[in-house]
Design a protein around this motif. Sequence first.
Motif, PDB file in Angstrom:
ATOM      1  N   ARG A  15      88.719   0.637 -19.979  1.00 13.40           N
ATOM      2  CA  ARG A  15      89.759   1.222 -19.145  1.00 13.40           C
ATOM      3  C   ARG A  15      89.130   2.125 -18.088  1.00 13.40           C
ATOM      4  O   ARG A  15      89.547   2.132 -16.935  1.00 13.40           O
ATOM      5  CB  ARG A  15      90.704   2.024 -20.051  1.00 13.40           C
ATOM      6  N   ASP A  43      99.401  24.603 -16.918  1.00 17.78           N
ATOM      7  CA  ASP A  43      98.269  23.695 -16.677  1.00 17.78           C
ATOM      8  C   ASP A  43      97.103  24.415 -15.988  1.00 17.78           C
ATOM      9  O   ASP A  43      95.940  24.109 -16.245  1.00 17.78           O
ATOM     10  CB  ASP A  43      98.713  22.505 -15.825  1.00 17.78           C
ATOM     11  N   GLY A 107      85.171  20.091 -15.043  1.00 17.75           N
ATOM     12  CA  GLY A 107      86.558  20.498 -15.264  1.00 17.75           C
ATOM     13  C   GLY A 107      87.455  19.453 -14.639  1.00 17.75           C
ATOM     14  O   GLY A 107      87.123  18.917 -13.576  1.00 17.75           O
ATOM     15  N   SER A 109      91.686  17.688 -14.166  1.00 17.20           N
ATOM     16  CA  SER A 109      93.132  17.827 -14.298  1.00 17.20           C
ATOM     17  C   SER A 109      93.799  16.531 -13.854  1.00 17.20           C
ATOM     18  O   SER A 109      93.293  15.834 -12.975  1.00 17.20           O
ATOM     19  CB  SER A 109      93.648  18.993 -13.445  1.00 17.20           C
ATOM     20  N   THR A 121      90.568  10.541 -19.631  1.00 15.61           N
ATOM     21  CA  THR A 121      89.433   9.929 -20.315  1.00 15.61           C
ATOM     22  C   THR A 121      88.516   9.234 -19.314  1.00 15.61           C
ATOM     23  O   THR A 121      87.291   9.366 -19.370  1.00 15.61           O
ATOM     24  CB  THR A 121      89.942   8.900 -21.358  1.00 15.61           C
ATOM     25  N   MET A 141      81.869  21.624 -21.096  1.00 15.16           N
ATOM     26  CA  MET A 141      83.261  21.846 -20.680  1.00 15.16           C
ATOM     27  C   MET A 141      83.802  23.052 -21.418  1.00 15.16           C
ATOM     28  O   MET A 141      83.555  23.205 -22.614  1.00 15.16           O
ATOM     29  CB  MET A 141      84.126  20.633 -21.016  1.00 15.16           C
ATOM     30  N   MET A 150      92.687  17.636 -24.313  1.00 23.81           N
ATOM     31  CA  MET A 150      91.283  17.766 -23.904  1.00 23.81           C
ATOM     32  C   MET A 150      90.358  17.733 -25.112  1.00 23.81           C
ATOM     33  O   MET A 150      89.285  17.112 -25.075  1.00 23.81           O
ATOM     34  CB  MET A 150      91.110  19.090 -23.132  1.00 23.81           C
TER      35      MET A 150
HETATM   36  C1  COA Z   1      93.878  17.315 -20.501  1.00 24.87           C
HETATM   37  C2  COA Z   1      94.309  16.263 -19.473  1.00 24.87           C
HETATM   38  C3  COA Z   1      93.226  16.192 -18.415  1.00 24.87           C
HETATM   39  C4  COA Z   1      94.444  14.908 -20.175  1.00 24.87           C
HETATM   40  O1  COA Z   1      94.723  13.934 -19.194  1.00 24.87           O
HETATM   41  P1  COA Z   1      95.390  12.511 -19.570  1.00 24.87           P
HETATM   42  O2  COA Z   1      95.210  11.598 -18.428  1.00 24.87           O
HETATM   43  O3  COA Z   1      96.772  12.700 -20.047  1.00 24.87           O
HETATM   44  O4  COA Z   1      94.460  12.076 -20.791  1.00 24.87           O
HETATM   45  P2  COA Z   1      94.392  10.647 -21.473  1.00 24.87           P
HETATM   46  O5  COA Z   1      95.570   9.811 -21.075  1.00 24.87           O
HETATM   47  O6  COA Z   1      93.038  10.086 -21.201  1.00 24.87           O
HETATM   48  O7  COA Z   1      94.566  11.028 -22.998  1.00 24.87           O
HETATM   49  C5  COA Z   1      93.534  11.623 -23.712  1.00 24.87           C
HETATM   50  C6  COA Z   1      93.850  11.641 -25.202  1.00 24.87           C
HETATM   51  O8  COA Z   1      94.624  12.808 -25.517  1.00 24.87           O
HETATM   52  C7  COA Z   1      95.785  12.417 -26.221  1.00 24.87           C
HETATM   53  N1  COA Z   1      96.821  13.356 -25.837  1.00 24.87           N
HETATM   54  C8  COA Z   1      97.464  13.445 -24.668  1.00 24.87           C
HETATM   55  N2  COA Z   1      98.328  14.465 -24.697  1.00 24.87           N
HETATM   56  C9  COA Z   1      98.231  15.009 -25.937  1.00 24.87           C
HETATM   57  C10 COA Z   1      98.877  16.105 -26.600  1.00 24.87           C
HETATM   58  N3  COA Z   1      99.781  16.848 -25.969  1.00 24.87           N
HETATM   59  N4  COA Z   1      98.523  16.362 -27.867  1.00 24.87           N
HETATM   60  C11 COA Z   1      97.592  15.639 -28.497  1.00 24.87           C
HETATM   61  N5  COA Z   1      96.940  14.581 -27.937  1.00 24.87           N
HETATM   62  C12 COA Z   1      97.268  14.296 -26.660  1.00 24.87           C
HETATM   63  C13 COA Z   1      96.059  11.015 -25.773  1.00 24.87           C
HETATM   64  O9  COA Z   1      96.863  10.320 -26.717  1.00 24.87           O
HETATM   65  C14 COA Z   1      94.661  10.453 -25.667  1.00 24.87           C
HETATM   66  O10 COA Z   1      94.170  10.097 -26.937  1.00 24.87           O
HETATM   67  P3  COA Z   1      94.001   8.540 -27.317  1.00 24.87           P
HETATM   68  O11 COA Z   1      93.113   7.945 -26.247  1.00 24.87           O
HETATM   69  O12 COA Z   1      93.386   8.581 -28.646  1.00 24.87           O
HETATM   70  O13 COA Z   1      95.370   7.956 -27.286  1.00 24.87           O
HETATM   71  C15 COA Z   1      95.673  16.630 -18.838  1.00 24.87           C
HETATM   72  O14 COA Z   1      96.611  16.835 -19.862  1.00 24.87           O
HETATM   73  C16 COA Z   1      95.638  17.830 -17.920  1.00 24.87           C
HETATM   74  O15 COA Z   1      95.375  17.717 -16.731  1.00 24.87           O
HETATM   75  N6  COA Z   1      95.931  19.043 -18.440  1.00 24.87           N
HETATM   76  C17 COA Z   1      95.920  20.273 -17.646  1.00 24.87           C
HETATM   77  C18 COA Z   1      94.499  20.685 -17.214  1.00 24.87           C
HETATM   78  C19 COA Z   1      93.531  20.670 -18.367  1.00 24.87           C
HETATM   79  O16 COA Z   1      93.874  20.941 -19.508  1.00 24.87           O
HETATM   80  N7  COA Z   1      92.268  20.352 -18.064  1.00 24.87           N
HETATM   81  C20 COA Z   1      91.229  20.273 -19.076  1.00 24.87           C
HETATM   82  C21 COA Z   1      90.407  21.515 -19.151  1.00 24.87           C
HETATM   83  S1  COA Z   1      89.115  21.508 -17.949  1.00 24.87           S
END
Ligand code: COA
Length: 216
Positions: A15, A43, A107, A109, A121, A141, A150
């Motif tokens: 993916r 966020d 980092g 988002s 991911t 990170m 995360m």
């Molecule tokens: C953290 C973040 C980057 C994840 O982005 P995303 O595109 O939704 O992530 P993914 O779709 O790749 O999912 C990642 C994994 O987390 C899991 N996940 C997503 N939201 C979740 C939640 N609320 N609780 C638990 N697991 C969760 C997903 O199921 C996935 O796991 P899997 O592949 O085993 O199914 C996003 O939520 C974000 O931008 N958050 C705000 C900023 C932040 O936290 N940045 C990170 C710190 S630098």
Amino acid sequence: MNINSPPPTGLDAHRARATPIRELGSSERSLFLKHLLSLETEDRYLRFGSPLSDAAIGAYVDRIDFRTDTVFGVFDDRLKLAAAGHFAPIPKSTALEAKTLRSAEFGLSVASDARGRGLGTALFLRASSHARNLGVSSLFMHCLSENRAMIRIARRAGMEIEQSRGEADAYLSLEPGTVATAIEEGVQRQIALFDFAVKRQMLLAFKAFKAVAAGA
Ligand SMILES: CC(C)(COP(=O)(O)OP(=O)(O)OC[C@H]1O[C@@H](n2cnc3c(N)ncnc32)[C@H](O)[C@@H]1OP(=O)(O)O)[C@@H](O)C(=O)NCCC(=O)NCCS
């Protein structure tokens, strides 16, 4: 330290390779800024460790040195950033550190309406292979312990996570890049450029069509 954790395999890796992730140029600083400013307070807290004000986010983006750092972006069909990540090599401050292999911080988002589709991911995996190709041996990170998405990404990548008082530092030890990883990143760059060009053409065509339709 989790030495030489295996490269991600399976669905995530496929993916990630299929997600066009483009490196932004310094002239696109404002796109990154716009993406970060669109993050809600919660966020911003998760991304930066505190709910940064618009001005503080502006100052952070202004400080990015595009000669050393890389900003990765995933564009939606309207050429808005759906997701973005900032990769920053950590400068060596002492002679002792200068002898050690390099480390970098990442980092990221994802826009709230684009989450849960693997973009986080994909960005993380891209940053990991970018790091390997630059000779970076440790990717770092900083995140909050409550950041379950995360932490999930970090654990799946085999990162070592140190948690204390609501904060989590995640480290990934990386093997050196190979010819294959360098070629793969080059191919991903080309795919992302092509994807962006196609989306831009489609958007221009759509706008032209709308203008004609409005005048008819
Ligand atoms: C953290 C973040 C980057 C994840 O982005 P995303 O595109 O939704 O992530 P993914 O779709 O790749 O999912 C990642 C994994 O987390 C899991 N996940 C997503 N939201 C979740 C939640 N609320 N609780 C638990 N697991 C969760 C997903 O199921 C996935 O796991 P899997 O592949 O085993 O199914 C996003 O939520 C974000 O931008 N958050 C705000 C900023 C932040 O936290 N940045 C990170 C710190 S630098």
